[in-house]
Design a protein around this motif. Structure first.
Motif, PDB file in Angstrom:
ATOM      1  N   THR A  42       0.834  -1.201   0.000  1.00 41.45           N
ATOM      2  CA  THR A  42       0.000   0.000   0.000  1.00 41.45           C
ATOM      3  C   THR A  42       0.866   1.246   0.000  1.00 41.45           C
ATOM      4  O   THR A  42       0.630   2.184  -0.772  1.00 41.45           O
ATOM      5  CB  THR A  42      -0.920  -0.007   1.231  1.00 41.45           C
ATOM      6  N   LEU A  43       1.866   1.246   0.856  1.00 41.68           N
ATOM      7  CA  LEU A  43       2.761   2.398   0.936  1.00 41.68           C
ATOM      8  C   LEU A  43       3.500   2.595  -0.387  1.00 41.68           C
ATOM      9  O   LEU A  43       3.704   3.725  -0.840  1.00 41.68           O
ATOM     10  CB  LEU A  43       3.775   2.187   2.069  1.00 41.68           C
ATOM     11  N   GLU A  46       1.556   4.240  -3.287  1.00 38.68           N
ATOM     12  CA  GLU A  46       1.379   5.686  -3.189  1.00 38.68           C
ATOM     13  C   GLU A  46       2.720   6.423  -3.261  1.00 38.68           C
ATOM     14  O   GLU A  46       2.756   7.642  -3.120  1.00 38.68           O
ATOM     15  CB  GLU A  46       0.674   6.047  -1.881  1.00 38.68           C
ATOM     16  N   PHE A  48       5.139   6.321  -1.107  1.00 35.64           N
ATOM     17  CA  PHE A  48       5.721   6.694   0.185  1.00 35.64           C
ATOM     18  C   PHE A  48       6.931   5.846   0.498  1.00 35.64           C
ATOM     19  O   PHE A  48       7.748   6.197   1.338  1.00 35.64           O
ATOM     20  CB  PHE A  48       4.686   6.538   1.301  1.00 35.64           C
TER      21      PHE A  48
END
Lengths: 259, 259
Positions: A42-43, A46, A48
């Motif tokens: 997920t990170l 995006e 990140f």
DNA sequence: TGCGTGTGTGCAACATATGCATAGACTACG
DNA sequence: CGTAGTCTATGCATATGTTGCACACACGCA
């Protein structure tokens, strides 16, 4: 409050320290490998987090992009005002905020304890670099190259008997000030006015602004003024913290310069 | 993959653009106010988000601290290598990476398409500022003050007939190069060697490094070399992106300097 | 007084995150 | 060549954790 988000942020903090392998992250979070993997995905999606060639993870471009963009939008005044007011209330004296603009220091905020209404007397005024506590506070943490450049063709006008009239004298003052963390201005600019000042620092250690407490010598002795130093430093450290500055510096305070 | 974390990151991105009120965030996320509030609380507890006096939220100190610390630990070489290799494979020529160190440019990485094994011939070598494409690529995006300072007492040694021998001539070249986004070096440093180069930029727009494609004039014509420019720019933009640089700049590319 | 805002807390419902098992890809090593 | 140790990836049952809603309070403002 939100466990999943909390864990995700923890991952960011872990990767902020250094790149890590997934096993290490799972262990730190005390979760299953697959859970850590899902968070990382997920990170990563995006931006990140970025996965390096050795399959370890580190912080990604979104962090740099967002942090920089947000910093740009921050006004030091808004940031500093609450701490300036608190400081002014504690010491009962006038507190100034100033920044370096071009080749001079400009006052951009002022809080007077006595008068609840802000007086814009000095707001917008410029200060000579060599003889105000506030300017010296910024100079003392400025990159040496830049500082030398600023002082190179600076006019060391003598406003009082105490004014520094040579670069050597000023630099000596700056060195000693940097060691103790604050600057003094004992009637160097205006007779009858003395002050103490300290810099506001950003995450990269550069001075974003300076904060000063100034008072007439007639009402406050040097000793009493110096007793305000701890409060001043607490205030500037709090403001600096908002800009990402970490007060606890690693022993090796000399860090890499590139990137 | 993880909805809660994804929403949390979305909040960070929204606040990265500008401070926002909770209602606005809830609306953007298409969730209930209380859900947005819970996310914000989690983010706030870790310092990723800060609540201003007007109760709006903006990014907090953790973002600045972590981003800066992570950036410090990044080695431009690791970051650039994959894109350098791809670039070298596409154009079949030698690709260099260099950074500004002190008053000179140092080569820190090299990829030769012909020889899979890296040759450290020039690694560590220094380049004169005024006559290599790589150095000029860095100079052209350098803060003017710093650039002037570097060139102030620089020796404009004439290596070939094409070498710039005056600051004026070089600055003129830099201006035109900055407009088109890349620099050329047509035998300015070594007879029989020409190259093109472009800068790697960080989130704040400063040049972190430079990438060049160099080749002997005997094998490659100027025209053929210039055909590699798009690939070169794609590579440098990809590397820059890793450091947080946003390629799409707002029309007002002149941004505030403070903080 | 009412309205709009932000904050905060139970609670039931259920969406979703979790752990586990499993398996493939890859590297290192003997 | 096999073995061990990575990381990656997916399916699935469970129950955990998240969500939305209702409700309440505080505050500033008209």
């Amino acid at each position: 409050m939100s466990q999943t988000l909390h864990r995700g942020l923890l991952v960011i903090e872990l990767l902020g320290e250094r790149p890590r392998r997934i096993a290490e992250i799972a262990e730190e979070l005390e979760v299953h490998h697959s859970t850590a993997l899902r968070l990382l995905h997920t990170l990563r999606s995006e931006g990140f987090v970025h996965q390096q060639d050795d399959s370890r993870y580190r912080l990604g471009s979104s962090m740099f992009r967002l942090a920089h963009h947000a910093l740009e939008g921050i006004d030091v005044r808004d940031l500093a005002r609450p701490d300036m007011e608190r400081l002014s209330q504690r010491c009962g004296e006038t507190v100034h905020l100033g920044i370096l603009e071009g080749r001079q220091v400009v006052y951009i905020e002022k809080v007077e304890a006595k008068h609840p209404v802000r007086m814009y007397s000095r707001i917008g005024a410029v200060a000579p670099l060599h003889c105000t506590g506030l300017a010296k506070a910024i100079l003392m943490r400025l990159d040496p190259e830049r500082r030398d450049q600023l002082l190179h063709d600076h006019q060391f006008t003598a406003y009082t008997d105490a004014t520094h009239t040579s670069p050597e004298s000023l630099l000596d003052d700056l060195t000693r000030s940097a060691e103790r963390g604050y600057t003094r201005d004992d009637q160097e600019h205006e007779p009858g006015i003395h002050c103490i000042a300290a810099p506001v620092l950003t995450a990269d250690g550069r001075p974003a602004a300076g904060v000063s407490i100034s008072a007439p010598t007639s009402r406050i002795s040097s000793q009493t003024l110096l007793e305000q130093v701890p409060d001043l430093l607490i205030a500037t450290q709090r403001i600096s913290h908002h800009l990402g500055w970490e007060h606890e510096r690693s022993p090796a305070s000399t860090r890499r310069a590139y990137t």
